[in-house]
Design a protein around this motif. Structure first.
Motif, short mmCIF file in Angstrom:
data_model
loop_
_atom_site.label_atom_id
_atom_site.label_comp_id
_atom_site.label_asym_id
_atom_site.label_seq_id
_atom_site.Cartn_x
_atom_site.Cartn_y
_atom_site.Cartn_z
N GLU A 88 8.48 89.44 51.27
CA GLU A 88 7.98 88.26 51.88
C GLU A 88 7.20 87.26 51.53
O GLU A 88 5.59 88.17 51.13
CB GLU A 88 7.48 89.55 53.19
CG GLU A 88 6.63 88.71 53.72
CD GLU A 88 7.76 88.04 54.84
OE1 GLU A 88 8.34 88.36 55.12
OE2 GLU A 88 6.71 87.93 56.41
N HIS A 89 7.95 86.90 50.68
CA HIS A 89 6.62 85.93 49.27
C HIS A 89 7.62 84.83 49.69
O HIS A 89 8.57 84.31 48.79
CB HIS A 89 6.79 86.70 47.73
CG HIS A 89 6.14 87.91 47.61
ND1 HIS A 89 4.78 87.86 47.95
CD2 HIS A 89 6.77 89.12 47.62
CE1 HIS A 89 4.46 89.06 47.56
NE2 HIS A 89 5.36 89.82 47.35
N GLU A 91 7.49 82.03 47.46
CA GLU A 91 7.75 81.27 46.57
C GLU A 91 9.67 82.08 46.10
O GLU A 91 10.02 81.29 46.06
CB GLU A 91 7.19 81.51 45.55
CG GLU A 91 5.58 81.26 45.40
CD GLU A 91 5.08 82.77 45.98
OE1 GLU A 91 5.01 83.60 45.75
OE2 GLU A 91 4.54 82.69 47.28
N ILE A 92 9.64 83.41 46.81
CA ILE A 92 10.44 83.76 46.33
C ILE A 92 12.00 83.94 47.60
O ILE A 92 12.86 82.80 47.11
CB ILE A 92 10.87 85.61 46.67
CG1 ILE A 92 9.13 86.01 45.41
CG2 ILE A 92 12.11 86.35 46.14
CD1 ILE A 92 9.63 87.30 45.87
N LYS A 93 11.25 83.53 48.47
CA LYS A 93 11.97 82.70 49.27
C LYS A 93 12.38 81.79 49.50
O LYS A 93 14.01 81.20 48.94
CB LYS A 93 11.75 82.97 50.87
CG LYS A 93 11.54 84.67 51.14
CD LYS A 93 10.77 84.74 52.85
CE LYS A 93 10.46 86.24 53.39
NZ LYS A 93 11.53 86.59 53.57
N THR A 114 12.31 87.00 57.67
CA THR A 114 10.55 87.01 57.37
C THR A 114 9.82 87.77 58.61
O THR A 114 9.97 87.27 59.85
CB THR A 114 9.92 85.28 57.23
OG1 THR A 114 8.45 85.83 56.99
CG2 THR A 114 10.31 84.73 58.29
N ILE A 117 6.20 84.67 58.09
CA ILE A 117 5.86 83.36 57.65
C ILE A 117 6.12 82.02 58.06
O ILE A 117 7.31 82.55 58.85
CB ILE A 117 6.28 83.46 55.87
CG1 ILE A 117 5.89 84.38 55.28
CG2 ILE A 117 5.89 81.91 55.68
CD1 ILE A 117 6.32 84.10 53.77
#
Ligand SMILES: NC(=O)C1=CN([C@@H]2O[C@H](COP(=O)(O)OP(=O)(O)OC[C@H]3O[C@@H](n4cnc5c(N)ncnc54)[C@H](O)[C@@H]3O)[C@@H](O)[C@H]2O)C=CC1
Ligand SMILES: Cc1ncc(C(=O)O)c(C(=O)O)c1O
Length: 308
Positions: A88-89, A91-93, A114, A117
């Motif tokens: 759940e970040h 930037e990673i997604k 998610t 987000i």
């Protein structure tokens, strides 16, 4: 929809893969961690047994295959749906969306699991945002039947319709969230409850074990049968009006992360996955605990579906 690429095989991925394959969808799953792929492979027999006990039947063509791929390119090739399940970040997604963008066709739907987000924020990083949508499963995903479907500002109504129909075709319960608010609906409600309980424990009002007994046997048990809006009618809106007139102002409204949670996560106490969190877990007993919880969730679900 025939083929699903599942990206991310941590807590949620394996159960989702198994549930979709049971519904006849061909699944190709991938993760950057080889250990996660092996753990997911090893979990499949247990998850399939739970689905058998829930009476989740495959379609006449039978349960579909789950294959594991070591790279994104192989996983998403020819997929009708890519379901992203990475941490759940944002930037990673976003890095996953950037990577798959050039690998998928214009018809492929990209969905994210998610927890909250906003979809509008996530879809900004993909070149076909009309085909991007929130598909929020609940843990454990092979047991909990409700899935939230969330459109971002640029999501096409046809994309929402396709995911809603897919969920229905799996015999699950889609709930379309009408506005892209952070946390959607399920986690806004859950996090309101968790914020209050953590605060009460932190202030010494109650011990963790008693908080769990109070919420599970006082509220949880009842709310599985009578949803919160129906509960207002059962209690009487006059009662709710009187109590909320003094209680709302006293409820926890902290907007930062509670010190108890910061202390536990800072000490690496993340819960079951690290052998301890709020409670301590004996490594040998975790499988039994999970089996006991699955047994109870199966029994409750049967009664809720079929009646006592
Ligand atoms: N844990 C829960 O109860 C729930 C989580 N979610 C959401 O689902 C998503 C996944 O959550 P979890 O399964 O709990 O996370 P997790 O942290 O357990 O697993 C994430 C997996 O993604 C893998 N990964 C990281 N970067 C990757 C990449 N670039 N490509 C492929 N794999 C990659 C990691 O190796 C890991 O195995 C998150 O957005 C989370 O908020 C939704 C519902 C419930
Ligand atoms: C603590 C917590 N956070 C998020 C979720 C989710 O639905 O995204 C869950 C869950 O139970 O599924 C959760 O327990």
């Amino acid at each position: 929809m025939k083929r699903v690429a599942l990206v991310g095989l941590g807590t949620m991925g394996p159960g989702i893969a198994a549930r979709m394959a049971r519904g006849g969808l061909e699944v190709i799953a991938t993760d950057t961690s080889g250990a996660a792929i092996e753990r997911a492979r090893a979990m499949l027999p247990v998850v399939r047994t739970v689905m058998d006990r829930l009476g989740i039947e495959p379609p006449p063509e039978g349960e579909a295959e789950i294959r594991f791929a070591t790279g994104l390119r192989e996983a998403v090739e020819g997929a009708d749906l890519v379901l992203e399940n990475v941490p759940e970040h944002a930037e990673i997604k976003a890095s996953v969306y950037r990577e798959i963008d050039g690998l998928i066709g214009p018809e492929t739907i990209v969905a994210t699991d998610t927890s909250g987000i906003p979809i509008t924020k996530l879809q900004a990083g993909i070149s076909n945002p009309a085909r991007f949508v929130g598909m929020h499963w609940s843990n454990p995903p092979h047991i909990i039947p409700m899935i939230e479907v969330i459109a971002g500002e640029a999501t096409a109504p046809e994309t929402v319709g396709a995911i809603r129909n897919l969920i229905r075709s799996l015999g699950l319960l889609p709930v379309v969230v009408k506005k892209d608010v952070p946390g959607f609906v399920e986690n806004r409600v859950l996090y309101a409850l968790l914020r209050e309980v953590v605060d009460l424990v932190e202030r010494g009002v109650i011990d963790p074990e008693d908080a769990d007994t109070c919420v599970s046997w006082g509220i949880g048990y009842k709310i599985a049968v009578i949803g919160p809006m129906a509960l207002l009618d059962m209690a009487g809106l006059d009662i709710y009006r009187s109590v909320s007139s003094f209680l709302n102002a006293d409820l926890c409204n902290r907007s930062d992360i509670a010190p108890l949670v910061e202390a536990k996560t800072g000490a690496g106490r993340l819960g079951l996955k690290t052998g301890g969190g709020i409670y301590d877990y004996d490594a040998d007993a975790i499988a039994d605990l999970q089996a006991d919880r699955a047994d109870k969730l199966i029994a409750i679900r049967r009664i809720l579906e079929e009646g006592a």
